[in-house]
Motif scaffolding. Structure first.
Motif, short mmCIF file in Angstrom:
data_model
loop_
_atom_site.label_atom_id
_atom_site.label_comp_id
_atom_site.label_asym_id
_atom_site.label_seq_id
_atom_site.Cartn_x
_atom_site.Cartn_y
_atom_site.Cartn_z
N GLY A 31 98.55 43.45 -7.40
CA GLY A 31 97.71 44.59 -7.51
C GLY A 31 98.18 46.10 -7.81
O GLY A 31 97.56 47.05 -7.44
N THR A 71 99.42 50.90 -14.05
CA THR A 71 99.11 52.01 -15.10
C THR A 71 100.56 51.87 -16.18
O THR A 71 101.73 51.33 -15.78
N ALA A 94 93.89 48.08 -17.02
CA ALA A 94 92.69 48.92 -16.43
C ALA A 94 92.14 48.23 -15.22
O ALA A 94 91.66 47.16 -15.47
N GLY A 95 91.89 48.73 -14.12
CA GLY A 95 91.35 48.13 -12.96
C GLY A 95 92.16 47.06 -12.19
O GLY A 95 91.56 46.47 -11.23
N ARG A 96 93.50 46.86 -12.62
CA ARG A 96 94.40 45.87 -11.95
C ARG A 96 95.41 46.68 -11.11
O ARG A 96 96.17 46.00 -10.60
N GLY A 97 95.22 47.91 -10.88
CA GLY A 97 96.24 48.81 -10.23
C GLY A 97 97.51 49.04 -10.83
O GLY A 97 98.56 49.34 -10.27
N TYR A 99 100.06 42.11 -11.91
CA TYR A 99 98.60 41.83 -11.71
C TYR A 99 98.50 40.91 -10.43
O TYR A 99 97.49 41.41 -9.81
N THR A 107 97.05 57.08 -16.95
CA THR A 107 97.45 55.71 -17.71
C THR A 107 97.11 55.89 -19.09
O THR A 107 96.11 56.87 -19.48
N ASP A 150 96.93 56.69 -10.03
CA ASP A 150 96.11 55.49 -10.34
C ASP A 150 95.44 55.78 -11.58
O ASP A 150 95.19 55.03 -12.48
N SER A 151 94.80 57.10 -11.85
CA SER A 151 93.99 57.27 -12.91
C SER A 151 95.04 58.07 -14.14
O SER A 151 94.48 58.49 -15.30
#
Length: 280
Positions: free
Chosen positions: A153, A199, A194-197, A150, A267, A264-265
């Motif tokens: 990132g 997966t 989610a949203g933190r880079g 986290y 997950t 990245d998407s």
């Protein structure tokens, strides 16, 4: 009989292994994990060794964990990796790895073991051990590496589950329930990250050509008085349309893809390599 392939260490000296240079903004397509550090459990043989080899080829620095210290040392030496001989069934040993003080960009939870018995005869200690190695340890490892991911990132968690994370087989209560639990844990991590880079995904193969599975094939052939090919088709792969074992390299290739760029998407998903087992 319990066969244990996973593992880690009761005590060890811990040093920071942060790469001297940060990962490239534009990864080299031949070495997309250059500058990243990957930790693989159950790395001394089978799927874990194949994953370690594939991630090394992708440029990752490796931290390899297994219970079998001697075999692990050989794999680590061949790959220029660091070996961490550790019993993942021991929470204190997992804590002694000191992963909160180390850089881990990729975590591959692969270590596992099996025990076969009807529920009424299933040894509670064996049940608890399987859950400690295959569900509690992945939770502890994720808990330790997520803060660093986290902060930086970026991070990739890939958990080796199984078709048995989606289907049941008789006499495998501990294994099936642990794999189902690991599927759920991965989804929770994916939602929280989610949203933190970061997966989190699972890879769910069917029967893989590992020493453990090949030993089971030989045992079944002797027990039933039939050939090993017949064991595969009539017993182990009875519910699988594609009548062959999955190769470790196939699993490793998918793991490497999930750890690479342009994912990245992807997950919270479970990726099946089961020859169509879960489609039936």
């Amino acid at each position: 009989m319990v066969r244990r392939t996973g593992a880690a260490l009761a005590s060890c000296d811990v040093t920071d292994t942060t790469p001297a240079t940060p990962p490239d903004a534009e990864p080299d397509p031949r070495r997309p994990l250059a500058g990243r550090t990957a930790l693989v459990t159950g790395a001394a043989s089978g799927i874990g060794r194949a994953v370690a080899q594939r991630l090394a080829a992708a440029g990752a620095e490796l931290l390899l964990v297994d219970l079998d210290a001697d075999r692990l040392a050989g794999v680590a030496e061949a790959l220029g990796a660091e070996a961490l001989a550790c019993d993942l069934g021991d929470a204190d040993a997992v804590a002694a790895l000191g992963l909160r003080r180390r850089r881990v960009d990729v975590l591959v939870n692969n270590a596992g073991l099996q025990h076969v018995a009807p529920v009424e005869d299933f040894d509670p200690e064996r049940f608890a051990l399987i859950h400690r190695v295959m569900l509690h340890a992945p939770f502890l490892l994720a808990r330790d590496v997520l803060p660093g991911m986290y902060e930086r990132g970026w991070g990739r968690l890939v958990h080796l589950t199984s078709a048995h994370g989606h289907r049941a087989s008789a006499y495998k209560a501990a294994y099936v329930s642990a794999k189902h639990g690991l599927e759920g844990l991965s989804k929770v991590i994916a939602v929280e990250a989610a949203g933190r880079g970061v997966t989190s995904n699972t890879v769910a193969p069917g029967y893989v050509r590992t020493p453990l599975v090949e030993g089971q094939v030989a045992d079944q052939a002797r027990r039933h008085g039939i050939g090993e090919d017949e064991v595969l088709e009539r017993v182990m792969l009875a519910r699988t349309p594609v009548k062959r074992l999955v190769e470790p390299a196939e699993v490793a290739e998918l793991v490497a893809y999930l750890c690479g760029p342009h994912t990245d998407s992807i997950t919270g998903a479970s990726h099946h390599l089961d020859g169509g087992w879960t489609a039936t």
